[in-house]
Design a protein around this motif. Structure first.
Motif, PDB file in Angstrom:
ATOM      1  N   LEU A 150       0.751  -1.220  -0.050  1.00  0.00           N
ATOM      2  CA  LEU A 150       0.030   0.064  -0.023  1.00  0.00           C
ATOM      3  C   LEU A 150       0.938   1.355  -0.047  1.00  0.00           C
ATOM      4  O   LEU A 150       0.599   2.288  -0.655  1.00  0.00           O
ATOM      5  CB  LEU A 150      -1.066   0.031   1.382  1.00  0.00           C
ATOM      6  CG  LEU A 150      -1.728   1.237   1.204  1.00  0.00           C
ATOM      7  CD1 LEU A 150      -2.771   1.647   0.199  1.00  0.00           C
ATOM      8  CD2 LEU A 150      -2.801   1.058   2.676  1.00  0.00           C
ATOM      9  N   SER A 151       1.815   1.336   0.807  1.00  0.00           N
ATOM     10  CA  SER A 151       3.094   2.269   0.762  1.00  0.00           C
ATOM     11  C   SER A 151       3.438   2.582  -0.573  1.00  0.00           C
ATOM     12  O   SER A 151       3.551   3.802  -0.774  1.00  0.00           O
ATOM     13  CB  SER A 151       3.898   2.332   1.813  1.00  0.00           C
ATOM     14  OG  SER A 151       4.622   3.313   2.091  1.00  0.00           O
ATOM     15  N   LYS A 152       3.808   1.645  -1.293  1.00  0.00           N
ATOM     16  CA  LYS A 152       4.276   1.645  -2.577  1.00  0.00           C
ATOM     17  C   LYS A 152       3.289   2.283  -3.402  1.00  0.00           C
ATOM     18  O   LYS A 152       3.661   3.338  -4.158  1.00  0.00           O
ATOM     19  CB  LYS A 152       4.920   0.401  -3.112  1.00  0.00           C
ATOM     20  CG  LYS A 152       6.049  -0.241  -2.608  1.00  0.00           C
ATOM     21  CD  LYS A 152       6.471  -1.504  -2.940  1.00  0.00           C
ATOM     22  CE  LYS A 152       7.828  -2.267  -1.996  1.00  0.00           C
ATOM     23  NZ  LYS A 152       7.991  -3.623  -3.074  1.00  0.00           N
ATOM     24  N   ALA A 153       2.221   1.888  -3.166  1.00  0.00           N
ATOM     25  CA  ALA A 153       1.124   2.454  -4.289  1.00  0.00           C
ATOM     26  C   ALA A 153       0.810   3.652  -4.145  1.00  0.00           C
ATOM     27  O   ALA A 153       0.639   4.447  -5.019  1.00  0.00           O
ATOM     28  CB  ALA A 153      -0.028   1.240  -3.850  1.00  0.00           C
ATOM     29  N   THR A 154       0.741   4.258  -2.758  1.00  0.00           N
ATOM     30  CA  THR A 154       0.353   5.588  -2.476  1.00  0.00           C
ATOM     31  C   THR A 154       1.546   6.651  -2.821  1.00  0.00           C
ATOM     32  O   THR A 154       1.218   7.679  -3.300  1.00  0.00           O
ATOM     33  CB  THR A 154      -0.058   5.839  -1.034  1.00  0.00           C
ATOM     34  OG1 THR A 154       0.673   5.334  -0.044  1.00  0.00           O
ATOM     35  CG2 THR A 154      -1.391   5.020  -0.737  1.00  0.00           C
ATOM     36  N   THR A 155       2.605   6.199  -2.517  1.00  0.00           N
ATOM     37  CA  THR A 155       3.712   6.964  -2.925  1.00  0.00           C
ATOM     38  C   THR A 155       3.919   6.974  -4.336  1.00  0.00           C
ATOM     39  O   THR A 155       4.344   8.412  -4.795  1.00  0.00           O
ATOM     40  CB  THR A 155       5.206   6.364  -2.241  1.00  0.00           C
ATOM     41  OG1 THR A 155       5.041   5.980  -0.930  1.00  0.00           O
ATOM     42  CG2 THR A 155       6.281   7.193  -2.738  1.00  0.00           C
ATOM     43  N   GLY A 156       3.820   5.914  -5.089  1.00  0.00           N
ATOM     44  CA  GLY A 156       3.594   6.073  -6.353  1.00  0.00           C
ATOM     45  C   GLY A 156       2.650   6.752  -7.183  1.00  0.00           C
ATOM     46  O   GLY A 156       3.053   7.684  -8.268  1.00  0.00           O
TER      47      GLY A 156
END
Length: 224
Positions: A150-156
């Motif tokens: 999720l963190s990767k997705a929101t950061t991306g």
């Protein structure tokens, strides 16, 4: 309200409706897209989300719905544990928005394709349940791995690091901004009482009261 004030909580910020739309577009095609969409649109706790079984998903019902009755968590020294939710308030049925229904329908097809591709390596019923959201080998999905994805997705998506509880609070914030009664939001989130919901969203309530006062001032000044 296009962009409602963000809830002030001890667990971080929430997404505005515009940011939520950016997020939903950014995760299209992601292996965990359905998990992200359900988390945001239904306000599930991460334990409830990862403990969701297909036996609790009714996509063909009218309206489509899910029943929250289990939670998955990591217990140090034991590993992943799946158990019934602790309270009657937490055990609840949630009607699915169209976006959640659509992505779960697609996810179910992808789920079957992954199972066929994995062959004998696939874990059929991890922890005794046909879980909806899993690792690539069919195992239960570790909450820490979900948080990382999720963190990767929101950061991306340009939204910075967000944890799963941010999606849960975003769901409540958006529902509140759309005018849903606090009682309905409380029941959707599975809070132990409406007081808990009110305490978390005190700032939203205060801002809404301020908007009400401003609207009244406009009406009175226009009448003079």
């Amino acid at each position: 309200i296009a962009n409602p004030p963000r809830a002030t909580t001890t667990e971080g910020r929430t997404l505005t409706p515009n940011e939520a739309r950016v997020f939903l577009v950014a995760v299209r095609g992601h292996r965990l897209e359905a998990a992200f969409v359900v988390a945001l649109t239904c306000g599930l706790r991460v334990s409830e989300l990862l403990g969701l079984g297909w036996d609790c998903v009714q996509l063909d019902a009218t309206p489509p719905r899910i029943t929250v009755k289990r939670g998955l968590k990591y217990v140090p020294g034991t590993g992943l544990l799946l158990s019934d939710v602790k309270t009657l308030k937490s055990r609840r049925t949630i009607h699915l928005p169209l976006a959640a229904t659509a992505t779960l329908t697609t996810h179910r097809k992808a789920h079957k394709a992954e199972r066929i591709a994995a062959g004998t390596m696939w874990q059929t019923d991890p922890l005794g349940v046909d879980l909806v959201f899993r690792a690539t080998n069919g195992a239960a999905l570790d909450p820490s791995n979900f948080r990382k994805e999720l963190s990767k997705a929101t950061t991306g998506a340009g939204l910075g690091h967000l944890a799963p509880h941010a999606l849960r609070h975003s769901a409540a914030s958006i529902l509140f901004a759309q005018g849903l009664p606090l009682k309905v939001i409380s029941e959707t989130l599975g809070h132990s009482s409406i007081t808990v919901t009110a305490d978390i969203y005190t700032r939203l309530m205060d801002d809404s009261r301020a908007e009400a006062a401003t609207a009244m001032d406009r009406m009175i000044s226009g009448a003079q």
